[in-house]
Motif scaffolding. Structure first.
Motif, PDB file in Angstrom:
ATOM      1  N   LEU A  40       3.558  -1.344 -10.972  1.00 17.54           N
ATOM      2  CA  LEU A  40       2.356  -1.722 -10.227  1.00 17.54           C
ATOM      3  C   LEU A  40       1.807  -3.068 -10.695  1.00 17.54           C
ATOM      4  O   LEU A  40       1.213  -3.811  -9.918  1.00 17.54           O
ATOM      5  N   TRP A  41       2.023  -3.381 -11.958  1.00 13.29           N
ATOM      6  CA  TRP A  41       1.561  -4.659 -12.495  1.00 13.29           C
ATOM      7  C   TRP A  41       2.347  -5.808 -11.884  1.00 13.29           C
ATOM      8  O   TRP A  41       1.817  -6.880 -11.619  1.00 13.29           O
ATOM      9  N   LYS A  42       3.631  -5.580 -11.640  1.00 14.42           N
ATOM     10  CA  LYS A  42       4.509  -6.615 -11.110  1.00 14.42           C
ATOM     11  C   LYS A  42       4.976  -6.304  -9.686  1.00 14.42           C
ATOM     12  O   LYS A  42       5.992  -6.828  -9.248  1.00 14.42           O
ATOM     13  N   ILE A  43       4.226  -5.465  -8.977  1.00 13.80           N
ATOM     14  CA  ILE A  43       4.733  -4.980  -7.691  1.00 13.80           C
ATOM     15  C   ILE A  43       4.982  -6.092  -6.680  1.00 13.80           C
ATOM     16  O   ILE A  43       5.891  -6.006  -5.861  1.00 13.80           O
ATOM     17  N   SER A  44       4.192  -7.153  -6.734  1.00 12.14           N
ATOM     18  CA  SER A  44       4.383  -8.241  -5.776  1.00 12.14           C
ATOM     19  C   SER A  44       5.683  -8.999  -6.044  1.00 12.14           C
ATOM     20  O   SER A  44       6.204  -9.686  -5.168  1.00 12.14           O
ATOM     21  N   ALA A  45       6.189  -8.868  -7.268  1.00 18.77           N
ATOM     22  CA  ALA A  45       7.402  -9.604  -7.631  1.00 18.77           C
ATOM     23  C   ALA A  45       8.651  -8.722  -7.571  1.00 18.77           C
ATOM     24  O   ALA A  45       9.741  -9.168  -7.833  1.00 18.77           O
ATOM     25  N   ALA A  97       0.839  -1.205   0.000  1.00 18.47           N
ATOM     26  CA  ALA A  97       0.000   0.000   0.000  1.00 18.47           C
ATOM     27  C   ALA A  97       0.872   1.253   0.000  1.00 18.47           C
ATOM     28  O   ALA A  97       0.573   2.238  -0.685  1.00 18.47           O
ATOM     29  N   TYR A  98       1.967   1.208   0.767  1.00 21.17           N
ATOM     30  CA  TYR A  98       2.902   2.342   0.811  1.00 21.17           C
ATOM     31  C   TYR A  98       3.508   2.574  -0.567  1.00 21.17           C
ATOM     32  O   TYR A  98       3.569   3.709  -1.049  1.00 21.17           O
ATOM     33  N   SER A  99       3.954   1.482  -1.203  1.00 20.29           N
ATOM     34  CA  SER A  99       4.561   1.606  -2.534  1.00 20.29           C
ATOM     35  C   SER A  99       3.564   2.163  -3.539  1.00 20.29           C
ATOM     36  O   SER A  99       3.887   3.054  -4.330  1.00 20.29           O
TER      37      SER A  99
END
Length: 212
Positions: free
Chosen positions: A153-158, A111-113
């Protein structure tokens, strides 16, 4: 970007950069409210309030003589560039101070990112649209930040270092703008990157401790 336009809201006249920032705050708050648990949009709202208050009243520090001579000047003036940097520092200290209480986890870090990347990108986009600056710098700003924001944002989890990648891109974009690297956006980006890295370390320690 250089501010070239001013907008009037009833009796209040604001530079386009301030209008862009306020609009960015509202848009990002709505996105966070839809994308993450309500808690994190609330944290963002608190950070916004702190930012605005410190920026507005920092004029007491930056122009104390004027305020002492004319107290009502507080209603019309703000801390300017120095005030913006002070506001960013105040928000950063607030988040770091409350990180334990807020129980930042991986969702909170994401959320911060999202908040930092979207706020800066939307702000830059709106500044381009609301002002008149050299065409080449406007095109570079819109194109690079759009592609960078979507990809991250599309790959933010990675991406563990999403903020580092984004901040690096923003600095490159700023170098093509009229004010170059000597603009508040660059300083604020670096400050928020440092805070983001600190929060990531906290999350890793928190999850390791929780896992044990």
């Amino acid at each position: 970007m250089i501010n070239t336009e001013w907008y009037s809201i009833r009796t209040l006249t604001l530079p386009a950069t301030a209008v862009a920032l306020l609009m960015a705050f509202v848009i990002v708050w709505l996105i966070l409210r839809m994308q993450f648990p309500k808690k994190w949009s609330g944290v963002y709202a608190d950070a916004i309030l702190t930012f605005i208050l410190v920026w507005k009243f920092s004029v007491i520090v930056t122009d104390a003589k004027t305020i002492m001579a004319q107290p009502f000047a507080l209603l019309y003036f703000n801390g300017g560039t120095v005030g913006v940097l002070l506001a960013a520092i105040a928000v950063s200290l607030q988040l770091l101070w409350k990180k334990q209480k807020l129980k930042f986890d991986s969702i909170g870090a994401s959320a911060y990112s999202w908040a930092i990347i979207l706020t800066q990108s939307i702000y830059q986009w709106l500044v381009v649209l609301l002002n008149v600056n050299p065409t080449n710098s406007e095109i570079i700003t819109l194109a690079v930040l759009s592609v960078l924001t979507i990809l991250i944002l599309w790959k933010i989890s990675a991406i563990d270092h999403a903020l580092l990648v984004y901040t690096s891109g923003l600095i490159i974009v700023a170098s093509f703008q009229p004010l170059g690297l000597w603009q508040p956006a660059v300083g604020i980006s670096v400050i928020l990157l440092i805070v983001g890295l600190q929060l990531q370390l906290f999350v890793k320690k928190f999850e390791t401790k929780d896992g044990c």
